[in-house]
Design an enzyme around this catalytic site. Structure first.
Site, PDB file in Angstrom:
ATOM      1  N   CYS A 113       0.872  -1.187   0.000  1.00 29.56           N
ATOM      2  CA  CYS A 113       0.000   0.000   0.000  1.00 29.56           C
ATOM      3  C   CYS A 113       0.902   1.228   0.000  1.00 29.56           C
ATOM      4  O   CYS A 113       2.051   1.151  -0.448  1.00 29.56           O
ATOM      5  CB  CYS A 113      -0.999  -0.032   1.163  1.00 29.56           C
ATOM      6  SG  CYS A 113      -0.271   0.019   2.817  1.00 29.56           S
ATOM      7  N   CYS A 115      -1.554   0.773   7.360  1.00 32.15           N
ATOM      8  CA  CYS A 115      -3.006   0.512   7.443  1.00 32.15           C
ATOM      9  C   CYS A 115      -3.403  -0.715   6.609  1.00 32.15           C
ATOM     10  O   CYS A 115      -3.605  -1.803   7.144  1.00 32.15           O
ATOM     11  CB  CYS A 115      -3.810   1.736   6.991  1.00 32.15           C
ATOM     12  SG  CYS A 115      -3.556   3.200   8.029  1.00 32.15           S
ATOM     13  N   ARG A 116      -3.516  -0.537   5.288  1.00 30.74           N
ATOM     14  CA  ARG A 116      -4.090  -1.606   4.460  1.00 30.74           C
ATOM     15  C   ARG A 116      -3.195  -2.829   4.331  1.00 30.74           C
ATOM     16  O   ARG A 116      -3.662  -3.972   4.517  1.00 30.74           O
ATOM     17  CB  ARG A 116      -4.446  -1.055   3.067  1.00 30.74           C
ATOM     18  CG  ARG A 116      -5.585  -0.061   3.111  1.00 30.74           C
ATOM     19  CD  ARG A 116      -5.680   0.712   1.821  1.00 30.74           C
ATOM     20  NE  ARG A 116      -4.521   1.581   1.638  1.00 30.74           N
ATOM     21  CZ  ARG A 116      -4.280   2.323   0.587  1.00 30.74           C
ATOM     22  NH1 ARG A 116      -5.135   2.289  -0.430  1.00 30.74           N
ATOM     23  NH2 ARG A 116      -3.225   3.095   0.521  1.00 30.74           N
ATOM     24  N   SER A 117      -1.906  -2.623   3.982  1.00 29.35           N
ATOM     25  CA  SER A 117      -1.086  -3.827   3.727  1.00 29.35           C
ATOM     26  C   SER A 117      -0.747  -4.607   4.992  1.00 29.35           C
ATOM     27  O   SER A 117      -0.701  -5.843   4.928  1.00 29.35           O
ATOM     28  CB  SER A 117       0.154  -3.490   2.893  1.00 29.35           C
ATOM     29  OG  SER A 117       1.002  -2.569   3.529  1.00 29.35           O
ATOM     30  N   ASP A 132      -8.433   3.718   1.047  1.00 35.17           N
ATOM     31  CA  ASP A 132      -7.472   4.118   2.071  1.00 35.17           C
ATOM     32  C   ASP A 132      -8.233   4.639   3.301  1.00 35.17           C
ATOM     33  O   ASP A 132      -8.913   5.661   3.218  1.00 35.17           O
ATOM     34  CB  ASP A 132      -6.572   5.212   1.501  1.00 35.17           C
ATOM     35  CG  ASP A 132      -5.437   5.587   2.430  1.00 35.17           C
ATOM     36  OD1 ASP A 132      -5.470   5.169   3.606  1.00 35.17           O
ATOM     37  OD2 ASP A 132      -4.523   6.291   1.975  1.00 35.17           O
TER      38      ASP A 132
HETATM   39  P1  4NP Z   1      -1.857   2.864   4.048  1.00 37.10           P
HETATM   40  O1  4NP Z   1      -2.502   4.219   4.606  1.00 37.10           O
HETATM   41  O2  4NP Z   1      -1.269   3.185   2.705  1.00 37.10           O
HETATM   42  O3  4NP Z   1      -3.022   1.941   3.950  1.00 37.10           O
HETATM   43  O4  4NP Z   1      -0.819   2.432   5.068  1.00 37.10           O
HETATM   44  C1  4NP Z   1      -1.806   5.425   4.690  1.00 37.10           C
HETATM   45  C2  4NP Z   1      -0.899   5.611   5.705  1.00 37.10           C
HETATM   46  C3  4NP Z   1      -0.230   6.826   5.807  1.00 37.10           C
HETATM   47  C4  4NP Z   1      -0.465   7.814   4.896  1.00 37.10           C
HETATM   48  C5  4NP Z   1      -1.368   7.621   3.880  1.00 37.10           C
HETATM   49  C6  4NP Z   1      -2.033   6.420   3.767  1.00 37.10           C
HETATM   50  N1  4NP Z   1       0.202   9.057   5.022  1.00 37.10           N
HETATM   51  O5  4NP Z   1      -0.073   9.959   4.228  1.00 37.10           O
HETATM   52  O6  4NP Z   1       1.064   9.206   5.906  1.00 37.10           O
END
Ligand code: 4NP
Length: 159
Positions: free
Chosen positions: A16, A21-23, A131
């Site tokens: 991700c 979060c997602r991965s 997300d």
């Molecule tokens: P992920 O979510 O890609 O599912 O881990 C996010 C985590 C952090 C950020 C964006 C999305 N960020 O902008 O810091």
């Protein structure tokens, strides 16, 4: 006659943006699903970005996984690297942006197949795992439902 060394474990990387979060939720769901099915697999997750390298998953992701009976608190974020395309059979991206960014890093002789996570789920081909980072806690429940469906599809296809 086949023996264990004939049957290489599937090696799957979940990808991700932030790897908080997602991965990590996808890795946790897959670890639980493969263990429940008694299938060995090499599973990992990574982010295309480097902002959260070394950090544990977002506390909302840890809480949602715990609600589903899975502990992801020991996972630590890392960034996608070119060698991942040699080390894994399959790299599963959460969304279109992750997929596009991974393609720019993909070496010509890559071993890993690269696709969207939800491409594996019947009726969800081409869809992204939304997300949940900027949303409320309910988004994490939806994320779990999506990645659990991906994990179930992986196990059904034996990785
Ligand atoms: P992920 O979510 O890609 O599912 O881990 C996010 C985590 C952090 C950020 C964006 C999305 N960020 O902008 O810091």
């Amino acid at each position: 006659m086949r023996n264990d060394s004939d049957v290489r474990k599937p090696a799957i990387l979940f990808l991700c943006l932030g790897n908080i979060c997602r991965s990590p939720l996808a890795e946790g769901a897959a670890r639980a699903a493969f263990a429940a099915a008694g299938i060995e697999a090499a599973l990992d997750s990574a982010g295309t970005g480097d902002w959260h390298v070394g950090h544990p998953p977002d506390r909302r992701a840890v809480a949602e996984a715990r609600r589903r009976g899975v502990d992801i608190s020991d996972l630590r974020a890392r960034q996608l690297r070119a060698s991942d395309f040699a080390d894994f059979d399959l790299i599963l991206a959460a969304d279109d942006t992750n997929l596009r960014d991974a393609r720019t890093l993909r070496p010509a002789n890559a071993r890993a197949e690269l696709k969207l996570m939800l491409d594996l789920v019947p009726g969800r081909t081409g869809q992204s795992v939304a997300d949940p980072y900027y949303g409320d806690d309910g988004g994490f429940a939806a994320t779990w439902d999506d990645v659990a469906a991906v994990a179930a599809a992986l196990v059904a296809s034996r990785g």
